[in-house]
Design a protein around this motif. Sequence first.
Motif, short mmCIF file in Angstrom:
data_model
loop_
_atom_site.label_atom_id
_atom_site.label_comp_id
_atom_site.label_asym_id
_atom_site.label_seq_id
_atom_site.Cartn_x
_atom_site.Cartn_y
_atom_site.Cartn_z
N PRO A 47 0.97 -1.09 0.13
CA PRO A 47 -0.08 0.06 -0.06
C PRO A 47 0.77 1.38 -0.01
CG PRO A 47 0.01 -0.96 2.09
CD PRO A 47 0.65 -2.02 1.25
N LYS A 48 2.09 1.21 0.41
CA LYS A 48 3.03 2.31 0.59
C LYS A 48 4.31 1.84 -0.17
CE LYS A 48 0.92 4.19 4.75
NZ LYS A 48 1.15 4.65 6.10
N VAL A 49 4.98 2.87 -0.74
CA VAL A 49 6.34 2.75 -1.43
C VAL A 49 6.95 3.90 -1.13
CG1 VAL A 49 7.39 2.58 -3.65
CG2 VAL A 49 5.33 1.34 -3.18
N GLU A 50 8.47 3.80 -0.53
CA GLU A 50 9.40 4.68 -0.81
C GLU A 50 10.31 4.49 -1.79
OE1 GLU A 50 11.24 4.77 3.12
OE2 GLU A 50 9.33 5.35 4.21
N PHE A 51 10.72 5.31 -2.66
CA PHE A 51 11.52 5.07 -3.55
C PHE A 51 13.09 5.86 -3.47
CE2 PHE A 51 13.28 6.82 -8.17
CZ PHE A 51 13.64 5.57 -8.59
N LEU A 52 14.02 5.15 -3.40
CA LEU A 52 15.58 5.91 -3.07
C LEU A 52 16.49 5.55 -4.38
CD1 LEU A 52 14.22 4.25 -0.28
CD2 LEU A 52 16.31 4.96 0.54
N VAL A 53 17.22 6.66 -4.46
CA VAL A 53 18.21 6.84 -5.40
C VAL A 53 19.41 6.83 -5.01
CG1 VAL A 53 18.84 7.81 -7.68
CG2 VAL A 53 16.14 7.55 -7.20
N ALA A 54 20.38 6.01 -5.16
CA ALA A 54 21.77 6.15 -4.43
C ALA A 54 21.72 6.43 -2.97
CB ALA A 54 22.39 7.33 -5.20
N GLY A 55 20.74 5.79 -2.43
CA GLY A 55 20.59 5.91 -0.85
C GLY A 55 19.70 7.09 -0.32
N ARG A 56 19.32 7.96 -1.33
CA ARG A 56 18.55 9.20 -0.77
C ARG A 56 17.24 8.83 -1.19
NH1 ARG A 56 17.09 12.04 -4.84
NH2 ARG A 56 17.98 11.93 -7.12
#
Length: 289
Positions: A136-145
């Motif tokens: 239901p929830k997603v966090e998207f990280l790029v190179a750790g941020r």
Amino acid sequence: MIPITTQFEFRLVDGAAPSGELEADQLIAIAQSLKELATKLSRSETEAEPIGRPSARTQRVARLTIGLAPGSTRVLVRRSEDDDALAFDLDEERAFDEKFEAIVDSIALDERPDWVTDTVALAAGELRSALEKAAPKVEFLVAGRVSAKFSTAATHRETWRPRSTDQAPDTVTFVGQLRMVNLDTQRLQVTDDVGNKVALPNVVNADHVGGLIGSYVAVVGVPGLDARGRLAQIQEAVIEPAVGLAATAGARAPASLESILASAPGPEPGGLPGLAPQEAEAFLQAIGR
């Protein structure tokens, strides 16, 4: 020369699977959608043809490594390293990473950028649907941020459909028998009477076609061709029961011997018009029948 290996991470929050795990069908759906999106983006960045077998250069830019890690459930994505990459290859890979990040951020915002083509939008819509099924929830990280956080229910598949009739790719209608289905990953296949098999990777009304398995259906959607120009898949497909002539395709009743003989050229069974039975028999014997 140091290759570019930006790592992307999808942190799936409050999913049904235990931390660090994911149901097989959900993982397959995410992996397939990521591969499709990567291929469409790499075709654009390498100026490759939109259909047919991608070149080795295009495949290299799109080559992904995918893994799972604990901490909620984390899907880790990065392009495979290529130590032999040339300078212009690195530029392509850098552009790929930037656009990949922009597309996922746009999924989170539920907004389609103007530069996204319809073919890339279809692939982005598949990724959005796969993420929605997984958590239901997603966090998207790029190179750790952290690049984006979003609720999957607040996003919409319609955002990534072709914008208008004149901008949308041509559609195709295909009639055949629905033989294979996996509703969790929306993987379906339809086969016509001569054995042509067409994949249906993202069916719009997939939740309503379970009762059509084994029956003849009419499929309407955006065609995808293979390297020889043959229909290989239909994107954004809508499946309906076949009606009229389509409903009886491949299911005709066997013809009777009488009807076959009646339609065949030559004398009809039962004699010859205008001749008595004895005369007809004599005539047939004379001509060797």
